[in-house]
Design a protein around this motif. Structure first.
Motif, short mmCIF file in Angstrom:
data_model
loop_
_atom_site.label_atom_id
_atom_site.label_comp_id
_atom_site.label_asym_id
_atom_site.label_seq_id
_atom_site.Cartn_x
_atom_site.Cartn_y
_atom_site.Cartn_z
N LEU A 256 7.55 -4.79 -4.22
CA LEU A 256 8.84 -4.21 -4.57
C LEU A 256 8.91 -4.08 -6.08
O LEU A 256 8.39 -4.93 -6.80
CB LEU A 256 9.99 -5.10 -4.07
CG LEU A 256 10.02 -5.38 -2.57
CD1 LEU A 256 11.08 -6.42 -2.25
CD2 LEU A 256 10.28 -4.10 -1.78
N LEU A 257 9.53 -3.02 -6.56
CA LEU A 257 9.63 -2.82 -8.00
C LEU A 257 10.58 -3.83 -8.62
O LEU A 257 11.65 -4.12 -8.06
CB LEU A 257 10.13 -1.41 -8.32
CG LEU A 257 9.05 -0.33 -8.52
CD1 LEU A 257 8.24 -0.12 -7.25
CD2 LEU A 257 9.68 0.98 -8.98
N LYS A 258 10.18 -4.38 -9.76
CA LYS A 258 11.07 -5.27 -10.50
C LYS A 258 12.20 -4.48 -11.13
O LYS A 258 13.32 -4.96 -11.28
CB LYS A 258 10.27 -6.03 -11.56
CG LYS A 258 11.07 -7.08 -12.31
CD LYS A 258 10.20 -7.82 -13.32
CE LYS A 258 10.99 -8.89 -14.06
NZ LYS A 258 10.15 -9.59 -15.07
N SER A 259 11.92 -3.24 -11.52
CA SER A 259 12.92 -2.39 -12.15
C SER A 259 13.99 -1.98 -11.15
O SER A 259 13.71 -1.78 -9.96
CB SER A 259 12.27 -1.14 -12.74
OG SER A 259 11.30 -1.46 -13.70
N THR A 260 15.20 -1.82 -11.62
CA THR A 260 16.30 -1.34 -10.78
C THR A 260 16.12 0.15 -10.52
O THR A 260 15.36 0.83 -11.23
CB THR A 260 17.64 -1.56 -11.48
OG1 THR A 260 17.69 -0.77 -12.67
CG2 THR A 260 17.85 -3.03 -11.82
N PRO A 261 16.81 0.72 -9.53
CA PRO A 261 16.72 2.17 -9.29
C PRO A 261 17.04 2.99 -10.53
O PRO A 261 16.40 4.00 -10.80
CB PRO A 261 17.74 2.40 -8.17
CG PRO A 261 17.77 1.11 -7.43
CD PRO A 261 17.61 0.05 -8.48
N PRO B 96 11.16 -0.24 -2.83
CA PRO B 96 9.82 -0.52 -2.30
C PRO B 96 8.78 0.36 -3.01
O PRO B 96 9.06 1.52 -3.35
CB PRO B 96 9.92 -0.13 -0.82
CG PRO B 96 11.38 -0.09 -0.53
CD PRO B 96 12.04 0.32 -1.80
N VAL B 97 7.59 -0.18 -3.24
CA VAL B 97 6.58 0.57 -3.96
C VAL B 97 6.20 1.85 -3.21
O VAL B 97 5.92 2.88 -3.83
CB VAL B 97 5.33 -0.30 -4.25
CG1 VAL B 97 4.56 -0.60 -2.96
CG2 VAL B 97 4.42 0.37 -5.27
N GLY B 98 6.21 1.80 -1.88
CA GLY B 98 5.89 3.01 -1.12
C GLY B 98 6.87 4.14 -1.38
O GLY B 98 6.48 5.30 -1.47
N THR B 99 8.15 3.80 -1.50
CA THR B 99 9.16 4.81 -1.81
C THR B 99 8.93 5.39 -3.19
O THR B 99 9.04 6.61 -3.40
CB THR B 99 10.57 4.19 -1.74
OG1 THR B 99 10.81 3.71 -0.41
CG2 THR B 99 11.64 5.19 -2.13
N PHE B 100 8.57 4.52 -4.16
CA PHE B 100 8.35 5.00 -5.51
C PHE B 100 7.11 5.90 -5.58
O PHE B 100 7.12 6.92 -6.27
CB PHE B 100 8.20 3.83 -6.48
CG PHE B 100 8.03 4.25 -7.91
CD1 PHE B 100 9.08 4.85 -8.59
CD2 PHE B 100 6.83 4.08 -8.56
CE1 PHE B 100 8.93 5.26 -9.91
CE2 PHE B 100 6.67 4.49 -9.87
CZ PHE B 100 7.72 5.08 -10.54
N ILE B 101 6.06 5.56 -4.86
CA ILE B 101 4.86 6.40 -4.83
C ILE B 101 5.19 7.77 -4.25
O ILE B 101 4.80 8.81 -4.80
CB ILE B 101 3.74 5.71 -4.02
CG1 ILE B 101 3.25 4.46 -4.74
CG2 ILE B 101 2.58 6.68 -3.78
CD1 ILE B 101 2.37 3.57 -3.89
N SER B 102 5.91 7.78 -3.15
CA SER B 102 6.29 9.06 -2.53
C SER B 102 7.17 9.88 -3.47
O SER B 102 7.06 11.12 -3.52
CB SER B 102 7.02 8.80 -1.21
OG SER B 102 6.17 8.17 -0.28
N TYR B 103 8.04 9.20 -4.21
CA TYR B 103 8.87 9.89 -5.20
C TYR B 103 8.00 10.55 -6.27
O TYR B 103 8.21 11.72 -6.61
CB TYR B 103 9.84 8.90 -5.82
CG TYR B 103 10.47 9.35 -7.12
CD1 TYR B 103 11.12 10.58 -7.22
CD2 TYR B 103 10.41 8.54 -8.26
CE1 TYR B 103 11.70 10.99 -8.43
CE2 TYR B 103 10.99 8.94 -9.45
CZ TYR B 103 11.63 10.16 -9.54
OH TYR B 103 12.19 10.57 -10.73
#
Length: 398
Positions: free
Chosen positions: A47-52, A86-93
């Motif tokens: 999970l990303l440490k950074s906020t959205p 989640p890292v998967g969401t960030f990668i897809s983004y």
């Protein structure tokens, strides 16, 4: 023929910079595998440490934030400071950002960049193609910059490897391979603590070995309200470093390097505490004295806080010891080009607009942190870096 700008790297900083340059009207060629470091070198389940709010890649026009992607993909909106990405969401983004704004990305490796006496740069690709670029932007992220302290390297004669006695945290995507094993994770930062928690959840018996006290940040609702907000928390120093990085490069070199290491330094995310405490053993030490491999198993020699010497044995050691910028490790830059660069402790000295001492050669992302501050270690740094780099490039090479 109009010579393009070459952007090397397709992570958040490379994609953001390329989108801005493209929007300026200057021809640009972008090289790399989009979000490869995030996809291949971060553990599954991370999970990303950074906020959205601190996780959007800066774009030259509206409609391309993380929230915009979530809306387009039908994902529950991530907007609050308490939301976790989640890292998967960030990668897809990031991949969506690339398709939308950098559709011409070339998935080929740059093998050589050299300065031309007649001006510009000669760029050679793995495909065998060579071309002349008017300017080059290095945005290679963490690639090749993983740091293994010499004390641990002694147990990894052939270098860190997932199947050897010692590895680096960037070499693990699936931590389930350590189920049932004794695992030591060296480090006290988010990478170390989350790697340890994920490995423990996968069935490993995990011990974190750290030189400093393991700690976790305060949740958003417990942070002081009378201090200005920033993408990283409420503090005057974080607010200044996040929103006004420009004066940072005028600080003495020693101060700049110190702040990059210490500001937003080793600390676990607030949401990780419950998954870590009681599940992972922690051993605080003075330092690791050395390491060796006995019958393929790593043995660490450590000095305790009390001054005694001890030995720690495990099936494997993961060094979550971070990254260090070193121009010498960027082998795609020719030897002649690297020797012309003004550097400080291996990092390029950057002027206004992220340009190096070699006109036309720019650096963004982590290599720019020693010149523009800790914000360059995080995705939200694209908001400051990409427009300014592009404006400088347009003025100098447009």
């Amino acid at each position: 023929m109009i010579r393009p700008v070459a952007v090397i790297g397709a992570g958040p900083f490379g994609l953001s910079t390329a989108a801005h340059i493209k929007a300026s009207g200057i021809p640009v060629r972008v090289f790399g595998d989009p979000m490869v470091s995030w996809r291949d070198h971060m553990p599954a389940g991370m999970l990303l440490k950074s906020t959205p709010a601190a996780s959007s890649i800066d774009a030259p026009r509206r409609g391309h934030t993380l929230a915009d992607y979530c809306a387009a993909a039908g994902i529950s909106r991530l907007a609050g400071v308490e939301d976790i990405v989640p890292v998967g969401t960030f990668i897809s983004y990031g991949e969506w950002f690339q398709r939308e704004l950098v559709p011409g990305l070339e998935r080929v490796r740059v093998v050589s960049v050299d300065h031309r006496s007649a001006g510009g740069f000669e760029v050679e690709l793995e495909s065998g193609e060579s071309f002349t670029a008017r300017a080059v932007v290095v945005a290679t992220g963490l690639s090749g910059l993983s740091h293994l302290p010499p004390e641990l390297a002694a147990a990894a004669a052939d270098g860190p490897a997932p199947t050897g006695p010692v590895s680096h945290s960037c070499q693990h995507h699936d931590l389930s391979r350590f189920a049932g094993q004794e695992l030591i994770v060296v480090g006290a930062g988010q990478s170390a603590l989350e790697t340890a928690a994920l490995a423990a959840e996968a069935g490993a018996r995990v011990r974190v070995v750290a030189r400093r006290r393991v700690g976790f940040g305060a949740p958003p609702w417990r942070q002081p309200r009378l201090r200005p907000g920033s993408p990283f928390g409420r503090a005057w120093s974080l607010w200044a470093l996040s929103h006004y990085p420009q004066p940072y490069r005028y600080l003495p070199a020693r101060t700049r390097h110190y702040l990059v290491r210490r500001v937003l330094g080793p600390l676990g995310a607030w949401w990780l505490r419950d998954r870590f405490e009681g599940k992972v053993r922690v051993e605080e030490i003075d330092r690791v004295v050395g390491a060796e491999a006995l019958d393929g198993a790593p043995v660490l020699t450590v000095r305790t806080r009390a001054g005694a010497t001890g030995r720690l044995v495990a099936d494997h050691v993961i060094a979550a010891t971070g990254y260090r910028v070193d121009i010498a490790a960027m082998g795609f830059l020719s030897h002649g080009l690297r020797t012309r660069l003004a550097v400080s402790r291996g990092t390029p000295n950057l002027g206004p607009g992220y340009v190096s001492s070699v006109p036309g050669l720019y650096f963004t992302g982590l290599p720019a942190a020693a010149s523009y501050g800790p914000v360059m270690r995080f995705v939200c740094g694209t908001e400051f870096a990409s427009p300014r780099l592009t404006r400088h490039l347009v003025a100098a090479h447009g």
